[in-house]
Write a protein that holds these residues in place. Structure first.
Motif, PDB file in Angstrom:
ATOM      1  N   LYS A  82      11.617  -7.001   6.739  1.00 57.59           N
ATOM      2  CA  LYS A  82      11.041  -5.666   6.646  1.00 57.59           C
ATOM      3  C   LYS A  82      10.147  -5.618   5.411  1.00 57.59           C
ATOM      4  O   LYS A  82      10.587  -5.938   4.309  1.00 57.59           O
ATOM      5  N   VAL A  83       8.881  -5.229   5.605  1.00 55.33           N
ATOM      6  CA  VAL A  83       7.923  -5.155   4.511  1.00 55.33           C
ATOM      7  C   VAL A  83       7.354  -3.736   4.466  1.00 55.33           C
ATOM      8  O   VAL A  83       6.777  -3.262   5.444  1.00 55.33           O
ATOM      9  N   ASP A  84       7.552  -3.058   3.330  1.00 56.10           N
ATOM     10  CA  ASP A  84       7.002  -1.727   3.117  1.00 56.10           C
ATOM     11  C   ASP A  84       5.767  -1.853   2.242  1.00 56.10           C
ATOM     12  O   ASP A  84       5.811  -2.501   1.192  1.00 56.10           O
ATOM     13  N   ILE A  85       4.685  -1.242   2.692  1.00 54.80           N
ATOM     14  CA  ILE A  85       3.435  -1.282   1.936  1.00 54.80           C
ATOM     15  C   ILE A  85       2.916   0.130   1.711  1.00 54.80           C
ATOM     16  O   ILE A  85       3.380   1.085   2.342  1.00 54.80           O
ATOM     17  N   THR A  86       1.939   0.235   0.825  1.00 51.85           N
ATOM     18  CA  THR A  86       1.191   1.468   0.617  1.00 51.85           C
ATOM     19  C   THR A  86      -0.277   1.134   0.817  1.00 51.85           C
ATOM     20  O   THR A  86      -0.741   0.084   0.385  1.00 51.85           O
ATOM     21  N   TYR A  87      -1.004   2.014   1.491  1.00 50.64           N
ATOM     22  CA  TYR A  87      -2.434   1.791   1.669  1.00 50.64           C
ATOM     23  C   TYR A  87      -3.229   2.904   1.008  1.00 50.64           C
ATOM     24  O   TYR A  87      -2.751   4.018   0.833  1.00 50.64           O
ATOM     25  N   ALA A 119      -4.304   8.025   2.186  1.00 47.25           N
ATOM     26  CA  ALA A 119      -3.365   7.075   1.577  1.00 47.25           C
ATOM     27  C   ALA A 119      -1.999   7.326   2.192  1.00 47.25           C
ATOM     28  O   ALA A 119      -1.738   8.398   2.719  1.00 47.25           O
ATOM     29  N   GLY A 120      -1.126   6.315   2.093  1.00 44.38           N
ATOM     30  CA  GLY A 120       0.219   6.532   2.616  1.00 44.38           C
ATOM     31  C   GLY A 120       1.009   5.254   2.760  1.00 44.38           C
ATOM     32  O   GLY A 120       0.501   4.156   2.533  1.00 44.38           O
ATOM     33  N   PRO A 121       2.271   5.411   3.142  1.00 42.22           N
ATOM     34  CA  PRO A 121       3.142   4.249   3.336  1.00 42.22           C
ATOM     35  C   PRO A 121       3.066   3.725   4.767  1.00 42.22           C
ATOM     36  O   PRO A 121       2.704   4.455   5.679  1.00 42.22           O
ATOM     37  N   MET A 122       3.398   2.452   4.933  1.00 37.75           N
ATOM     38  CA  MET A 122       3.530   1.836   6.253  1.00 37.75           C
ATOM     39  C   MET A 122       4.662   0.826   6.187  1.00 37.75           C
ATOM     40  O   MET A 122       4.961   0.301   5.118  1.00 37.75           O
ATOM     41  N   GLN A 123       5.255   0.560   7.324  1.00 32.84           N
ATOM     42  CA  GLN A 123       6.337  -0.427   7.370  1.00 32.84           C
ATOM     43  C   GLN A 123       6.073  -1.403   8.511  1.00 32.84           C
ATOM     44  O   GLN A 123       5.740  -1.014   9.618  1.00 32.84           O
ATOM     45  N   PHE A 124       6.233  -2.685   8.199  1.00 32.05           N
ATOM     46  CA  PHE A 124       6.176  -3.751   9.192  1.00 32.05           C
ATOM     47  C   PHE A 124       7.562  -4.364   9.250  1.00 32.05           C
ATOM     48  O   PHE A 124       8.172  -4.611   8.207  1.00 32.05           O
ATOM     49  N   ALA A 125       8.057  -4.623  10.449  1.00 30.48           N
ATOM     50  CA  ALA A 125       9.375  -5.232  10.586  1.00 30.48           C
ATOM     51  C   ALA A 125       9.396  -6.122  11.819  1.00 30.48           C
ATOM     52  O   ALA A 125       8.726  -5.844  12.810  1.00 30.48           O
TER      53      ALA A 125
END
Length: 179
Positions: A90-95, A135-141
């Motif tokens: 699980k990878v949480d990012i901000t763009y 802008a905001g958060p995103m999650q890849f899993a």
């Protein structure tokens, strides 16, 4: 008044009505096109340029100013799912969107997961895309049933919905399975 005069006046009225209708339609079309161009709906140029790996390495990770969207790592975890033999990355990012024309447009993202030796193990993407904000958060899993995978590298990038044009920097992540 004879028939020719009546037909001439009738044709003149129809001609004026047709001219007015065509003029109104043309003005409406021009207004619609100018509004679409102003909002960036008709523009598909994201100023994405091909670069060699050497140019990318020379530019460095911190110089992301040429990308319409910048992504940064918030957190990463690689652990077993509760009561399961499946491990999840699980990878949480901000763009952050640098190009205002992209705000409120549909974009996608891809995460490619590799072994530490560089073998591609899995590719995950956002199937239906998402609406890009300022802008905001995103999650890849993604998950793995293969228990032999203990260390992974992942590359995360934001793309257009066809996954052909890169619109962000590439985020490289390495992690180890935790129990």
């Amino acid at each position: 008044m004879n028939i020719r005069e009546i037909q001439s006046k009738k044709f003149d009225i129809c001609s004026k009505t047709l001219t007015l209708t065509v003029t109104v339609l043309a003005m409406g079309l021009l207004f619609s096109i100018s509004t679409a161009m102003e909002k960036g709906v008709l523009i598909t140029d994201y100023n994405v340029y091909a670069q060699s790996e050497q140019e990318q390495a020379q530019r460095g990770v911190d110089d992301n100013s040429s990308y319409p969207v910048i992504i940064k790592l918030d957190s990463v975890s690689f652990a077993p799912l509760t009561d399961s033999e499946i491990n999840q990355l699980k990878v949480d990012i901000t763009y952050q969107t640098n190009d205002p024309k992209l705000v409120n447009t549909i974009m996608a993202g891809v995460m490619k997961v590799y072994t530490t030796e560089g073998t591609l193990v899995k590719t995950s993407s956002i199937p239906s895309g998402y609406v890009l904000g300022q802008a905001g958060p995103m999650q890849f899993a993604t998950s793995f049933e293969d228990q032999s995978i203990k260390d992974v590298k992942a590359e995360i990038v934001m793309t257009d919905t066809s996954h052909t044009e890169k619109i962000s920097n590439t985020l490289d992540v390495e992690t180890t399975l935790t129990k």
